[in-house]
Write a protein that holds these residues in place. Structure first.
Motif, PDB file in Angstrom:
ATOM      1  N   LEU A 163     -15.797   6.361 -12.947  1.00  0.00           N
ATOM      2  CA  LEU A 163     -15.106   5.104 -12.630  1.00  0.00           C
ATOM      3  C   LEU A 163     -13.750   4.990 -13.343  1.00  0.00           C
ATOM      4  O   LEU A 163     -13.635   5.273 -14.542  1.00  0.00           O
ATOM      5  N   HIS A 164     -12.753   4.540 -12.610  1.00  0.00           N
ATOM      6  CA  HIS A 164     -11.414   4.272 -13.160  1.00  0.00           C
ATOM      7  C   HIS A 164     -10.632   3.472 -12.130  1.00  0.00           C
ATOM      8  O   HIS A 164     -11.101   3.246 -11.014  1.00  0.00           O
ATOM      9  N   PHE A 165      -9.426   3.042 -12.492  1.00  0.00           N
ATOM     10  CA  PHE A 165      -8.504   2.509 -11.480  1.00  0.00           C
ATOM     11  C   PHE A 165      -7.152   3.182 -11.650  1.00  0.00           C
ATOM     12  O   PHE A 165      -6.839   3.747 -12.706  1.00  0.00           O
ATOM     13  N   ASP A 166      -6.343   3.124 -10.587  1.00  0.00           N
ATOM     14  CA  ASP A 166      -5.017   3.738 -10.590  1.00  0.00           C
ATOM     15  C   ASP A 166      -3.966   2.644 -10.373  1.00  0.00           C
ATOM     16  O   ASP A 166      -4.183   1.736  -9.566  1.00  0.00           O
ATOM     17  N   PRO A 167      -2.793   2.772 -11.046  1.00  0.00           N
ATOM     18  CA  PRO A 167      -1.785   1.714 -10.948  1.00  0.00           C
ATOM     19  C   PRO A 167      -0.887   1.846  -9.720  1.00  0.00           C
ATOM     20  O   PRO A 167       0.324   1.704  -9.816  1.00  0.00           O
ATOM     21  N   GLU A 168      -1.469   2.146  -8.586  1.00  0.00           N
ATOM     22  CA  GLU A 168      -0.668   2.401  -7.391  1.00  0.00           C
ATOM     23  C   GLU A 168      -1.478   2.109  -6.129  1.00  0.00           C
ATOM     24  O   GLU A 168      -2.707   2.088  -6.170  1.00  0.00           O
ATOM     25  N   VAL A 169      -0.785   1.902  -5.038  1.00  0.00           N
ATOM     26  CA  VAL A 169      -1.407   1.652  -3.726  1.00  0.00           C
ATOM     27  C   VAL A 169      -1.711   3.005  -3.103  1.00  0.00           C
ATOM     28  O   VAL A 169      -0.874   3.914  -3.169  1.00  0.00           O
ATOM     29  N   GLY A 170      -2.903   3.158  -2.495  1.00  0.00           N
ATOM     30  CA  GLY A 170      -3.264   4.470  -1.981  1.00  0.00           C
ATOM     31  C   GLY A 170      -3.756   4.477  -0.543  1.00  0.00           C
ATOM     32  O   GLY A 170      -4.352   3.499  -0.060  1.00  0.00           O
ATOM     33  N   PHE A 171      -3.481   5.588   0.138  1.00  0.00           N
ATOM     34  CA  PHE A 171      -4.083   5.880   1.444  1.00  0.00           C
ATOM     35  C   PHE A 171      -4.776   7.224   1.290  1.00  0.00           C
ATOM     36  O   PHE A 171      -4.126   8.244   1.041  1.00  0.00           O
ATOM     37  N   VAL A 203       2.161   5.745 -16.593  1.00  0.00           N
ATOM     38  CA  VAL A 203       1.466   6.055 -15.345  1.00  0.00           C
ATOM     39  C   VAL A 203       0.274   6.923 -15.715  1.00  0.00           C
ATOM     40  O   VAL A 203       0.422   8.074 -16.101  1.00  0.00           O
ATOM     41  N   SER A 204      -0.909   6.327 -15.660  1.00  0.00           N
ATOM     42  CA  SER A 204      -2.118   7.053 -16.047  1.00  0.00           C
ATOM     43  C   SER A 204      -3.281   6.430 -15.288  1.00  0.00           C
ATOM     44  O   SER A 204      -3.076   5.674 -14.346  1.00  0.00           O
ATOM     45  N   ILE A 205      -4.496   6.736 -15.714  1.00  0.00           N
ATOM     46  CA  ILE A 205      -5.648   6.087 -15.079  1.00  0.00           C
ATOM     47  C   ILE A 205      -6.138   4.979 -16.007  1.00  0.00           C
ATOM     48  O   ILE A 205      -5.972   5.059 -17.219  1.00  0.00           O
ATOM     49  N   GLY A 206      -6.712   3.944 -15.445  1.00  0.00           N
ATOM     50  CA  GLY A 206      -7.265   2.840 -16.231  1.00  0.00           C
ATOM     51  C   GLY A 206      -8.763   3.019 -16.373  1.00  0.00           C
ATOM     52  O   GLY A 206      -9.477   3.241 -15.389  1.00  0.00           O
ATOM     53  N   GLN A 207      -9.219   2.959 -17.617  1.00  0.00           N
ATOM     54  CA  GLN A 207     -10.645   3.168 -17.899  1.00  0.00           C
ATOM     55  C   GLN A 207     -11.382   1.824 -17.825  1.00  0.00           C
ATOM     56  O   GLN A 207     -10.876   0.831 -18.341  1.00  0.00           O
TER      57      GLN A 207
END
Ligand SMILES: [Fe+2]
Length: 311
Positions: A163-171, A203-207
């Motif tokens: 599990l994580h989140f990313d600071p960007e919009v994705g397709f 710019v990284s992943i959010g834990q």
């Protein structure tokens, strides 16, 4: 938890005719896009798995271009569980070209970053994707994009990305094999967690903690080749592959507004540290803008916080 049911079943990709790059297509429902863009995940279908650049021989040639480009790839084993710390998964000290040969022997996750810098055809694909997304009313529209990046994920069967989140919009698009994608709405993340992340300005992943997620905000996508889905900025997610090798492609970007929102949250971090209760972003756009501009540099932000406090 809600299982996604509007994803079409993709036929066997080996018998599908190839599609020219210029004929690539994301089949996105305009109503879903207009209502849900960057708020709630939604599924779509696509034909990217039929492009030459995603056939395995072509991918194998692409891997050669990554040898020596260690900043642009990441090779790791499977996480122990969906709730494991993101970077605790065993790092594998192999190049992507070496790692591809052990996919069947050892659980391996290969991430190729910034494809567009290694093959011009991927840069063209990114342009075409953005053109199509911009052509749908609502959503991204003509907002300036500050950062855009495409990635390829090549993964062994039965492997987990925690599990994580990313600071960007994705397709996100599935190219080969099956993948089960668990994703939550971004409003499942506490403002405090977002503030802690964005104050770092990286710019990284959010834990995040899997145990704190609301099952009511989880969507599960059982992706097959030809399926895709939209992932809003900050949407928590974890991913598992199924019984065979999986290949996925994603395009992610950050608009000027997305980045400003991060700076507003970084400002709110300082407010909260000073014992204030910051107004969550989205409630007062003027205030959001003031905060977004004030955060640079940090010393100025502290001064502004103090000023707000004494007025
Ligand atoms: Fe991610």
């Amino acid at each position: 938890m809600s299982a996604n049911s509007n994803i079409a079943t993709a036929p066997d990709v080996t018998v599908l005719p190839r599609v020219a790059l210029e004929d690539m297509q994301l089949d996105i429902d305009p109503k879903s896009y207009q209502a849900l863009y960057n708020k709630t995940p939604f599924g779509f279908t696509h034909n990217l798995h039929r492009l030459d650049i995603f056939q395995f021989d072509s991918i194998s040639e692409l891997l050669d271009r990554y040898t020596g480009a260690s900043n642009d790839y990441y090779v790791a084993g499977s996480a122990a569980t969906a709730g494991s710390a993101f970077f605790e998964a065993p790092h594998i000290k192999l190049t992507p070209k070496e790692a591809i040969h052990q996919l069947n022997e050892r659980s391996t996750r290969i991430l190729l970053k910034r494809l567009e810098n290694h093959d011009d055809r991927f840069r063209r694909l990114l342009d075409l994707i953005i053109q199509q997304i911009r052509s749908i009313p609502g959503g991204l529209g003509d907002q300036p994009i500050l950062r855009i990046q495409s990635s390829l994920f090549i993964t062994s069967a039965a492997s987990t990305t925690p599990l994580h989140f990313d600071p960007e919009v994705g397709f996100f698009t599935q190219i080969e094999g099956d993948k089960t994608y668990h994703v939550y709405s971004p409003d499942d993340v506490r403002e405090e967690d977002l503030e802690d992340f964005y104050v770092r300005g990286k710019v990284s992943i959010g834990q995040l903690d899997l145990g704190e997620r609301d099952p009511g905000k989880e969507q599960v996508y059982n992706l097959r080749a030809g399926d895709g889905f939209h992932q809003p900025q900050n949407a928590p997610h974890w991913v598992e592959t199924c019984g065979s090798r999986s290949i996925s492609y994603s395009c992610v970007f950050e608009t000027k507004a997305d980045r400003a929102l991060g700076r507003t949250r970084a400002f709110n971090y300082y407010e909260r540290k000073l014992g204030m209760r910051p107004t969550p972003p989205g409630q007062n756009s003027q205030l959001d803008n003031v905060k977004a501009e004030a955060i640079i540099p940090d010393r100025l932000a502290r001064k502004v916080v103090n000023r707000i406090r004494h007025t």
